[in-house]
Design an enzyme around this catalytic site. Sequence first.
Site, PDB file in Angstrom:
ATOM      1  N   ASP A 255       0.818  -1.223   0.000  1.00  0.00           N
ATOM      2  CA  ASP A 255       0.000   0.000   0.000  1.00  0.00           C
ATOM      3  C   ASP A 255       0.851   1.273   0.000  1.00  0.00           C
ATOM      4  O   ASP A 255       0.316   2.375   0.104  1.00  0.00           O
ATOM      5  CB  ASP A 255      -0.922   0.029   1.232  1.00  0.00           C
ATOM      6  CG  ASP A 255      -2.243  -0.717   0.997  1.00  0.00           C
ATOM      7  OD1 ASP A 255      -2.657  -0.866  -0.171  1.00  0.00           O
ATOM      8  OD2 ASP A 255      -2.858  -1.146   1.999  1.00  0.00           O
TER       9      ASP A 255
ATOM     10  N   ARG B 165       0.648  -1.525   7.580  1.00  0.00           N
ATOM     11  CA  ARG B 165       1.161  -0.323   6.917  1.00  0.00           C
ATOM     12  C   ARG B 165       2.129   0.477   7.797  1.00  0.00           C
ATOM     13  O   ARG B 165       2.714   1.474   7.328  1.00  0.00           O
ATOM     14  CB  ARG B 165      -0.002   0.586   6.473  1.00  0.00           C
ATOM     15  CG  ARG B 165      -0.910  -0.037   5.432  1.00  0.00           C
ATOM     16  CD  ARG B 165      -1.776   1.015   4.735  1.00  0.00           C
ATOM     17  NE  ARG B 165      -0.969   1.944   3.959  1.00  0.00           N
ATOM     18  CZ  ARG B 165      -1.454   3.029   3.342  1.00  0.00           C
ATOM     19  NH1 ARG B 165      -2.732   3.318   3.437  1.00  0.00           N
ATOM     20  NH2 ARG B 165      -0.654   3.825   2.650  1.00  0.00           N
TER      21      ARG B 165
ATOM     22  N   ARG C 259     -10.058   5.846  10.624  1.00  0.00           N
ATOM     23  CA  ARG C 259      -8.596   5.757  10.663  1.00  0.00           C
ATOM     24  C   ARG C 259      -7.984   6.760  11.641  1.00  0.00           C
ATOM     25  O   ARG C 259      -7.542   6.385  12.724  1.00  0.00           O
ATOM     26  CB  ARG C 259      -8.022   5.962   9.254  1.00  0.00           C
ATOM     27  CG  ARG C 259      -8.482   4.907   8.239  1.00  0.00           C
ATOM     28  CD  ARG C 259      -7.904   3.550   8.547  1.00  0.00           C
ATOM     29  NE  ARG C 259      -8.280   2.542   7.577  1.00  0.00           N
ATOM     30  CZ  ARG C 259      -7.626   2.266   6.453  1.00  0.00           C
ATOM     31  NH1 ARG C 259      -6.550   2.958   6.138  1.00  0.00           N
ATOM     32  NH2 ARG C 259      -8.040   1.319   5.635  1.00  0.00           N
TER      33      ARG C 259
ATOM     34  N   HIS D  85     -11.580   7.198   4.536  1.00  0.00           N
ATOM     35  CA  HIS D  85     -10.677   8.351   4.645  1.00  0.00           C
ATOM     36  C   HIS D  85     -11.433   9.585   4.133  1.00  0.00           C
ATOM     37  O   HIS D  85     -12.220   9.464   3.178  1.00  0.00           O
ATOM     38  CB  HIS D  85      -9.453   8.173   3.727  1.00  0.00           C
ATOM     39  CG  HIS D  85      -8.310   7.409   4.311  1.00  0.00           C
ATOM     40  ND1 HIS D  85      -7.530   6.569   3.532  1.00  0.00           N
ATOM     41  CD2 HIS D  85      -7.772   7.380   5.559  1.00  0.00           C
ATOM     42  CE1 HIS D  85      -6.577   6.048   4.299  1.00  0.00           C
ATOM     43  NE2 HIS D  85      -6.693   6.516   5.521  1.00  0.00           N
TER      44      HIS D  85
ATOM     45  N   CYS E 202      -5.114   9.475  -3.420  1.00  0.00           N
ATOM     46  CA  CYS E 202      -4.412   8.587  -2.481  1.00  0.00           C
ATOM     47  C   CYS E 202      -2.948   8.404  -2.883  1.00  0.00           C
ATOM     48  O   CYS E 202      -2.094   8.179  -2.033  1.00  0.00           O
ATOM     49  CB  CYS E 202      -5.059   7.208  -2.436  1.00  0.00           C
ATOM     50  SG  CYS E 202      -6.778   7.205  -1.964  1.00  0.00           S
TER      51      CYS E 202
END
Length: 283
Positions: A73, A98, A144, A173, A276
């Site tokens: 990611d 992550r 998140r 997000h 992103c």
Amino acid sequence: MQAESVQRVPTTRRYLMCPPRFFAVDYVINPWMDPTAPVSADVAVAQWTELRDTYRRLGHTVEEIEPQPGLPDMVFAANSGTVVDGRVLGSSFRAPQRAAEAEHFRRWFVEHGYRDLTMPERINEAEGDFAWTGKLLLAGTGFRTDPAAHAEAQEVLGVPVVSLSLVDPRYYHLDTALFVLTEADAGTDTTAPQIAYYPEAFSPGSQRVLRRLFPDAVIATAADAECFGLNGVSDGRNVVLPLEAVGLGAQLAERGYEPVYLDISELRKAGGGPKCCTLEIRK
Ligand code: ARG
């Protein structure tokens, strides 16, 4: 407002991106990820390259960070830093898969001379959940970024933060549900910032906050949101959008923006889109 009456002026940007050479969908940390569906790193790299080259063609500067094996990611660079006025607030990921990305980006900023750098104490997924309007830092929470990270961002960056609650797990997000089209002019009060957003992704109270702050916002539909249309990137005139976001693109064109459509279908398998992949470095 008629298209002919508004002359949209682009401003050149500086972006940090990470080529998805190790792209994969090996784990599930959002509802878009399905490890049983086939994914191609080559296709991801091709789509990403098109995005990078589009930015360069539009006159923007794109820096690249080296991708790391085992961090599929890492292509989603937006999650690794929030930079306003040359001040860098790094990231701290919610998902352990992550977590290691944060240190690679921290090192990139240090090696590139960013002295004013702070690593957050709270879970903070950076521009995934923070959007700079030129005046305010809009901040998402609910899935998140920790709400306490909003206060931390305000203190570290020295900008007013407005907290917004996300309520739909598909729009986990802030940058999947809202983006800034035109920033307020720094210093003057003449240009009001303009945003686009999908109201249903936000709590009722946050919807009221957005209506109050941005009465002139572009309101996206469920179809615009589902293709990651709210994950657009605007330079004030040109707006990079997933090619399916034609409804949103038409609304933007009516307001004098120039939609630039790209295929991001492979990256969407991980729950990402153009924004992103793009961390903006604001001097
Ligand atoms: N698979 C990644 C995650 O769930 C996608 C991140 C997308 N980035 C973003 N800024 N919305 O964390």
